[in-house]
Design a protein around this motif. Structure first.
Motif, PDB file in Angstrom:
ATOM      1  N   HIS A  71      10.371   1.546  -3.583  1.00 49.55           N
ATOM      2  CA  HIS A  71       9.442   2.387  -3.453  1.00 49.55           C
ATOM      3  C   HIS A  71       8.060   2.046  -3.431  1.00 49.55           C
ATOM      4  O   HIS A  71       6.877   1.919  -3.504  1.00 49.55           O
ATOM      5  N   ASN A  72       8.273   1.510  -5.221  1.00 47.80           N
ATOM      6  CA  ASN A  72       6.715   1.513  -5.691  1.00 47.80           C
ATOM      7  C   ASN A  72       6.441   0.107  -5.081  1.00 47.80           C
ATOM      8  O   ASN A  72       5.016   0.332  -4.735  1.00 47.80           O
TER       9      ASN A  72
ATOM     10  N   ALA B  43       4.783   0.324  -1.719  1.00 47.67           N
ATOM     11  CA  ALA B  43       3.012   1.294  -1.706  1.00 47.67           C
ATOM     12  C   ALA B  43       2.261   0.514  -2.479  1.00 47.67           C
ATOM     13  O   ALA B  43       1.340   0.175  -2.267  1.00 47.67           O
TER      14      ALA B  43
ATOM     15  N   THR C 138       1.178  -2.267   0.366  1.00 45.83           N
ATOM     16  CA  THR C 138       0.347  -1.257   1.284  1.00 45.83           C
ATOM     17  C   THR C 138      -0.585  -1.813   0.458  1.00 45.83           C
ATOM     18  O   THR C 138      -1.936  -1.651   1.341  1.00 45.83           O
ATOM     19  N   VAL C 139      -1.206  -0.841  -0.690  1.00 51.98           N
ATOM     20  CA  VAL C 139      -2.426  -1.011  -1.020  1.00 51.98           C
ATOM     21  C   VAL C 139      -3.143  -2.332  -1.427  1.00 51.98           C
ATOM     22  O   VAL C 139      -4.337  -2.095  -1.092  1.00 51.98           O
TER      23      VAL C 139
ATOM     24  N   THR D 193       5.250   7.223  -8.418  1.00 57.84           N
ATOM     25  CA  THR D 193       3.840   5.918  -7.108  1.00 57.84           C
ATOM     26  C   THR D 193       3.081   6.034  -7.655  1.00 57.84           C
ATOM     27  O   THR D 193       1.808   5.237  -7.675  1.00 57.84           O
ATOM     28  N   ALA D 194       2.718   7.257  -7.421  1.00 52.77           N
ATOM     29  CA  ALA D 194       0.812   7.858  -7.700  1.00 52.77           C
ATOM     30  C   ALA D 194       0.752   7.564  -8.459  1.00 52.77           C
ATOM     31  O   ALA D 194      -0.954   6.496  -8.392  1.00 52.77           O
TER      32      ALA D 194
ATOM     33  N   LEU E 121      -0.195   3.631  -8.558  1.00 51.44           N
ATOM     34  CA  LEU E 121      -1.318   3.233  -7.648  1.00 51.44           C
ATOM     35  C   LEU E 121      -2.675   3.380  -8.203  1.00 51.44           C
ATOM     36  O   LEU E 121      -3.609   2.515  -8.090  1.00 51.44           O
TER      37      LEU E 121
END
Ligand SMILES: Cc1ncc(COP(=O)(O)O)c(C=O)c1O
Length: 367
Positions: free
Chosen positions: A255-256, A259, A262-263, A355-356, A359
């Motif tokens: 998941h990380n 994410a 993508t960023v 995750t947040a 990022l």
């Protein structure tokens, strides 16, 4: 349970003991090297732990279940497992294909140890693998390849190998059995380092070979018996303990990874990103057809080595270290090891942090 079950359930089930009253729920550690013998019969018995022992067998049955194999054998490291499989199949006179864009020590082993035995070693990138399989006796594929994360079309490669009578070995280290099951896709043997995401805490070395063919697995067991690169019982026990939560850890890592990829794909400081789970990745279509999860590794290219150092120094979460699959997010500038990549190429292994936070940390550190 007969219906298909999820990866975390598979992890927990793989290390669960029989529901026998009075027996421990958590797997016991049995350090004994030697066992009582009742008669001359040794078939099916543990008698000496270089051959088998209860703790290693627990790890082996869990790994076999996860890989969809009939059996598995654990080794002292991933390299011990891979080289054992190669020694069994790469006879003098044979032609072996190894990944040119995969883990570098595998091709170093093939060149330094198999070539002098009279084995012809060919190197092929992921994109060249299917063509290189023509005329080969043994093909070793690694997908996604470490560190570039290109993907080999396993069903296609397996069909070519089958048609030519070649054996297909797949290194499943980067994908893990939660991400793909090479035996179901046609591989003869799957080998992997369990040092990475399966043990997941950067605190033990282990490897395994798993397969469906009893004769082939017996040959690998004989090779391990005679050359002796067994997994210590304490490591085997730690591995079993770690496997129970591996599906869950891996879910967060994947998941990380998606994410972050993508960023970073939109970040001006990042020249290129490879992650097989990004729809824009050149390997996405092949990966999506054969993988259930796309893994916890993301590879990016920054301007140069200084930009990579800048990133790892400014980041509060990122650990600058080699290896991957652990709970910490880590980064490895692969040119330092001689991989055929640019100076600014960095392989990122996503950990299990929120995750947040990952990022935000990368955005701040790259900024
Ligand atoms: C794809 C791959 N295969 C095999 C290995 C070897 O594993 P080990 O270090 O457990 O011997 C590694 C190690 O990094 C790897 O990345």
């Amino acid at each position: 349970m007969t219906e298909p079950i999820g990866a975390s359930t598979r992890s927990v089930k793989a290390v669960s003991s029989q529901k026998v009253p009075g027996q421990p729920v958590a797997p016991p550690l049995v350090p004994a090297t030697t066992y009582h013998l009742a008669s001359d019969a040794t078939e099916g018995l543990d008698f000496y732990s270089r051959v088998s022992n209860p703790t290693a067998r627990q790890a082996e049955s869990a790994l076999a279940e996860l890989e969809g194999a009939a059996s598995a054998l654990v080794f002292g490291s991933g390299m011990a497992a891979i080289t054992a499989a190669l020694r069994v199949l790469a006879a003098p006179g044979a032609t072996v294909v190894v990944p040119a864009d995969g883990y570098y020590q595998v091709r170093t082993y093939a060149t330094e140890y198999l070539v002098p035995l009279g084995v012809t070693v060919r190197e092929a990138t992921s994109a060249q693998m299917c063509d290189a399989a023509e005329g080969a006796d043994v093909v070793l594929a690694e997908t996604p390849a470490n560190p570039g994360l290109d993907v080999v079309d396993l069903p296609r490669l397996a069909a070519i190998c089958r048609a030519r009578g070649a054996r297909l070995l797949v290194d499943n280290t980067t994908a893990t059995p939660f991400g793909q099951q090479p035996l179901a896709l046609g591989a003869d043997l799957v080998m992997a380092s369990a040092t990475k995401a399966l043990s997941g805490h950067s605190d033990l070395l282990a490897g395994y070979v798993a397969g469906l063919d009893a004769e082939l697995m017996a040959a690998v067991a004989r090779e391990r018996l005679l050359s002796g690169p067994v997994l210590g019982v304490f490591e085997a026990w730690l591995l079993v303990r770690s496997l129970g939560s591996a599906g869950l850890r891996h879910e967060r890592q994947c998941h990380n990874a998606l994410a972050l990829a993508t960023v970073l794909a939109e970040h001006p400081a990042v020249r290129s990103v490879r992650y097989p789970g990004l729809v824009s990745d050149p390997a996405y279509a092949v990966a999506a057809a054969q993988m259930q999860r796309f893994g916890g590794l993301v590879s990016i290219e920054l301007a140069d080595a200084a930009a990579v150092h800048h990133l790892t120094e400014r980041s509060e979460l990122l650990v600058a270290a080699t290896s991957f699959g652990g709970i910490h997010t880590s980064a490895d500038r692969r040119a330092r090891w001689g991989d055929p990549v640019s100076d600014g190429f960095v392989r990122i292994s996503l950990g299990i942090e929120d995750t947040a936070d990952v990022l935000a940390d990368f955005t701040r550190a790259l900024g």
